[in-house]
Design a protein around this motif. Sequence first.
Motif, PDB file in Angstrom:
ATOM      1  N   ALA A   1       0.823  -1.206   0.000  1.00 59.54           N
ATOM      2  CA  ALA A   1       0.000   0.000   0.000  1.00 59.54           C
ATOM      3  C   ALA A   1       0.861   1.261   0.000  1.00 59.54           C
ATOM      4  CB  ALA A   1      -0.931  -0.003   1.209  1.00 59.54           C
ATOM      5  N   SER A   2       2.144   1.160   0.429  1.00 60.48           N
ATOM      6  CA  SER A   2       3.012   2.329   0.488  1.00 60.48           C
ATOM      7  C   SER A   2       3.665   2.632  -0.851  1.00 60.48           C
ATOM      8  CB  SER A   2       4.098   2.130   1.562  1.00 60.48           C
ATOM      9  OG  SER A   2       4.912   1.019   1.245  1.00 60.48           O
ATOM     10  N   PHE A   3       3.448   1.792  -1.854  1.00 57.07           N
ATOM     11  CA  PHE A   3       4.027   2.042  -3.167  1.00 57.07           C
ATOM     12  C   PHE A   3       3.367   3.277  -3.776  1.00 57.07           C
ATOM     13  CE2 PHE A   3       4.785   1.500  -7.678  1.00 57.07           C
ATOM     14  CZ  PHE A   3       6.095   1.046  -7.707  1.00 57.07           C
ATOM     15  N   ASP A   4       4.188   4.215  -4.241  1.00 54.97           N
ATOM     16  CA  ASP A   4       3.686   5.513  -4.721  1.00 54.97           C
ATOM     17  C   ASP A   4       3.461   5.464  -6.229  1.00 54.97           C
ATOM     18  OD1 ASP A   4       3.009   8.105  -5.183  1.00 54.97           O
ATOM     19  OD2 ASP A   4       4.791   8.990  -4.249  1.00 54.97           O
ATOM     20  N   PHE A   5       2.202   5.373  -6.640  1.00 50.89           N
ATOM     21  CA  PHE A   5       1.873   5.326  -8.064  1.00 50.89           C
ATOM     22  C   PHE A   5       1.839   6.721  -8.691  1.00 50.89           C
ATOM     23  CE2 PHE A   5       0.264   1.126  -6.872  1.00 50.89           C
ATOM     24  CZ  PHE A   5       0.747   0.352  -7.917  1.00 50.89           C
ATOM     25  N   ASN A   6       2.079   7.746  -7.897  1.00 44.85           N
ATOM     26  CA  ASN A   6       2.103   9.097  -8.458  1.00 44.85           C
ATOM     27  C   ASN A   6       3.459   9.460  -9.033  1.00 44.85           C
ATOM     28  OD1 ASN A   6      -0.601   9.803  -7.794  1.00 44.85           O
ATOM     29  ND2 ASN A   6       0.016  10.076  -5.657  1.00 44.85           N
ATOM     30  N   ARG A   7       4.437   8.571  -8.873  1.00 49.14           N
ATOM     31  CA  ARG A   7       5.777   8.813  -9.400  1.00 49.14           C
ATOM     32  C   ARG A   7       5.931   8.143 -10.763  1.00 49.14           C
ATOM     33  NH1 ARG A   7       9.691  10.504  -5.529  1.00 49.14           N
ATOM     34  NH2 ARG A   7       8.789  10.733  -3.447  1.00 49.14           N
ATOM     35  N   SER A   8       6.713   8.801 -11.621  1.00 44.25           N
ATOM     36  CA  SER A   8       6.972   8.243 -12.951  1.00 44.25           C
ATOM     37  C   SER A   8       7.872   7.021 -12.814  1.00 44.25           C
ATOM     38  CB  SER A   8       7.657   9.281 -13.839  1.00 44.25           C
ATOM     39  OG  SER A   8       6.822  10.391 -14.028  1.00 44.25           O
ATOM     40  N   PRO A   9       7.675   5.996 -13.668  1.00 45.20           N
ATOM     41  CA  PRO A   9       6.727   5.955 -14.787  1.00 45.20           C
ATOM     42  C   PRO A   9       5.346   5.426 -14.403  1.00 45.20           C
ATOM     43  CG  PRO A   9       8.064   4.003 -14.843  1.00 45.20           C
ATOM     44  CD  PRO A   9       8.552   4.800 -13.663  1.00 45.20           C
TER      45      PRO A   9
ATOM     46  N   ASP B   1      -3.687  -2.025 -10.200  1.00 48.75           N
ATOM     47  CA  ASP B   1      -4.113  -3.203  -9.420  1.00 48.75           C
ATOM     48  C   ASP B   1      -3.303  -4.428  -9.819  1.00 48.75           C
ATOM     49  OD1 ASP B   1      -5.978  -1.665  -8.119  1.00 48.75           O
ATOM     50  OD2 ASP B   1      -7.650  -2.280  -9.398  1.00 48.75           O
ATOM     51  N   ARG B   2      -3.084  -4.576 -11.100  1.00 46.66           N
ATOM     52  CA  ARG B   2      -2.330  -5.738 -11.580  1.00 46.66           C
ATOM     53  C   ARG B   2      -0.883  -5.680 -11.101  1.00 46.66           C
ATOM     54  NH1 ARG B   2      -2.014  -7.657 -17.917  1.00 46.66           N
ATOM     55  NH2 ARG B   2      -1.046  -9.684 -17.533  1.00 46.66           N
ATOM     56  N   LEU B   3      -0.294  -4.481 -11.132  1.00 49.11           N
ATOM     57  CA  LEU B   3       1.092  -4.346 -10.695  1.00 49.11           C
ATOM     58  C   LEU B   3       1.198  -4.566  -9.183  1.00 49.11           C
ATOM     59  CD1 LEU B   3       3.669  -1.881 -12.026  1.00 49.11           C
ATOM     60  CD2 LEU B   3       3.421  -2.073  -9.555  1.00 49.11           C
ATOM     61  N   SER B   4       0.202  -4.061  -8.423  1.00 48.67           N
ATOM     62  CA  SER B   4       0.220  -4.242  -6.968  1.00 48.67           C
ATOM     63  C   SER B   4       0.217  -5.710  -6.592  1.00 48.67           C
ATOM     64  CB  SER B   4      -0.992  -3.543  -6.336  1.00 48.67           C
ATOM     65  OG  SER B   4      -0.907  -2.143  -6.491  1.00 48.67           O
ATOM     66  N   ALA B   5      -0.526  -6.491  -7.352  1.00 51.38           N
ATOM     67  CA  ALA B   5      -0.603  -7.931  -7.070  1.00 51.38           C
ATOM     68  C   ALA B   5       0.717  -8.634  -7.344  1.00 51.38           C
ATOM     69  CB  ALA B   5      -1.721  -8.555  -7.899  1.00 51.38           C
ATOM     70  N   ALA B   6       1.582  -8.001  -8.159  1.00 54.68           N
ATOM     71  CA  ALA B   6       2.864  -8.627  -8.522  1.00 54.68           C
ATOM     72  C   ALA B   6       4.022  -8.103  -7.682  1.00 54.68           C
ATOM     73  CB  ALA B   6       3.144  -8.389  -9.999  1.00 54.68           C
ATOM     74  N   LEU B   7       3.748  -7.243  -6.688  1.00 51.43           N
ATOM     75  CA  LEU B   7       4.796  -6.652  -5.867  1.00 51.43           C
ATOM     76  C   LEU B   7       5.312  -7.603  -4.806  1.00 51.43           C
ATOM     77  CD1 LEU B   7       3.584  -3.000  -5.119  1.00 51.43           C
ATOM     78  CD2 LEU B   7       5.653  -3.651  -6.330  1.00 51.43           C
ATOM     79  N   ASP B   8       6.593  -7.556  -4.570  1.00 51.50           N
ATOM     80  CA  ASP B   8       7.218  -8.270  -3.464  1.00 51.50           C
ATOM     81  C   ASP B   8       8.296  -7.360  -2.887  1.00 51.50           C
ATOM     82  OD1 ASP B   8       7.761 -10.187  -1.649  1.00 51.50           O
ATOM     83  OD2 ASP B   8       8.526 -11.680  -3.075  1.00 51.50           O
ATOM     84  N   ILE B   9       8.787  -7.638  -1.690  1.00 48.42           N
ATOM     85  CA  ILE B   9       9.772  -6.803  -1.018  1.00 48.42           C
ATOM     86  C   ILE B   9      10.943  -7.662  -0.568  1.00 48.42           C
ATOM     87  CG2 ILE B   9      10.203  -5.295   0.966  1.00 48.42           C
ATOM     88  CD1 ILE B   9       7.282  -4.484   0.873  1.00 48.42           C
ATOM     89  N   SER B  10      12.170  -7.136  -0.735  1.00 44.27           N
ATOM     90  CA  SER B  10      13.365  -7.860  -0.296  1.00 44.27           C
ATOM     91  C   SER B  10      14.308  -6.899   0.421  1.00 44.27           C
ATOM     92  CB  SER B  10      14.078  -8.504  -1.483  1.00 44.27           C
ATOM     93  OG  SER B  10      14.438  -7.526  -2.429  1.00 44.27           O
TER      94      SER B  10
END
Length: 597
Positions: A3-11, A21-30
Amino acid sequence: MTASFDFNRSPFSSLTAAERDRLSAALDISYFAAGHFIQQLGQQVDALLVVMKGLVSEEGTGDEAVFYGAFDVLDSKSLLSAKACGTLRAVEDTLLWHIKRDVVMQISDANRQFAAFFYADVARKLAALDRPVQELQPRVGDAVLHPPCWLAESASVLDAAKLMKSTHSRAVLVQEAAGVGIFTQSDLRNVVADGLDAQHEAIYRHISRQLICVKAEDDLHHAMLLMMRHSVQRLIVQQDEQICGVLEQIDLMSALANNPRSITAQIGRAQHPSALLAAVKSTQQLIISLNRSGMKITLLAELLAEIRHRLFSKLFSLLAPPEMLPHVCLLVLGSEGRGEQILNTDQDNALIIADGYQHPDLQRVCDEFTAHLIELGYPPCPGGVMISNPAWRQSVSAYKRQMDEWSRSASSENVMNMAIWLDARPVCGQSALFDELGDYLTDGVADNAAFLSRFAFPIEQFATPINLFSRLIAHAGADKNCLDLKKGGIFPLVHGVRSLALQYQIKETNSYRRIQSLMALGHLNESFGRDISESLAFLQGLQLKLGLARQAMGKPIDNLLDPAQLTTLERELLKDTLGVVKQFRQLMSHHFKLGML
């Protein structure tokens, strides 16, 4: 955590809601501890990496390390090849977002603007990212176009008058065996005024065969520029190489909210130098308005150059006695001569005087010209490159002697003077005087390898600040760590292209047209030439943005930019364009053997 991923930043700001929504579902953190490798050069790439927190260095893509901070995208170009283009290392404890490669590629297939971020080709990237704004610009095809009215070359002037009346048109096209001509209301007026018999007068005797054409998909401001440049009131509109209509000046003006033609009309009506101040103020507002509307920087510069050249011509004509004009030629120099200057800067002008011509008012006219330009907001040139300086107000023969001296000794001052002159453009008076000197300047220099090397050498004067820029992403301060856009980016491109144009005797003065000529003649790789053009336009766009911001704060214009004030996308594009500058400097160094000097 996603939820903290900022979609207001380019690109990512270019994504639709469904794509987000599709990209959020593919997110992971390391997590990577300081000093640990994140990715090795040549390693398989299966995800797009974005810095969540920490600092990352990239090595292997250039001579020096590149640094990335929070929300920066890492090694984005590797996604296309699926192989790492550089080695990534955590400089400090770092958290990264991982986005699966196949998801990013699928979204890219459907979203051109998002895909552009991953292009290795700088020209394609800049063009694609620029397109959404450019699509908002009014096109010629969107304006009111008059259907073409045709007549055969055997028609009479009376036939043309009847056709104009029945179709409510101001011009008719005439089809000849050799091509197409145009007959206008002005031509009809001249026939009547000359007392000719319209019924028996053949139309082919009165048509103009030099049509000024524009494409239906062209920007309307480009059409305005053509009307201003050629002093015409209508353009022939083409689509798929066929004439589809006629664009009249009155219809173009009504289609444009910001109309440069009204400013040139102000200039034309001026009866005294002080009356030109209103046109200068209108021009400053026009720059702000057109820049906000997203006009392409190259077109904006051309429009402003046309307006200012008319301003300079009008001012000189108001000051000079009419009998003086056929014997002198006023030039604008430097970026003004190249047609790449948008905001007002120092004066750069010169005057050519016909051999043997003298006039008692000549010095007065030149002094007053400089003084009035200062009043209009053009500061004096620190180097004295102004017609009030006798060194830049000489006869044809005197200039030839001066040019001989410049070419004999390639001192830094002589190189600078020749570079200034190579960008010259005549704006008032007898242009034939300039043509003679233009040919004289380049003869005997183009095949002088030693001189050309010394002429090109200033490219080496300022290092490309790509490494400095990369470090500034994480370490910029309020009072330091700014880069000079002009010295580090714009100047190497402009002067390198100018040096090649001198070598190959290309007469164009505009950098973009010089690049086009170099590509057409095979002296510059086409793909790299496009990269140079787009990079120069991007850097000049940043220069304008910086200048307007300083103007709004009441500060003097400079070229110092703090990359920390840029958006993520602007910083990424700045790095790409400075990479092109660095590559071009290396090419010029090899081409002119600058390492041997």
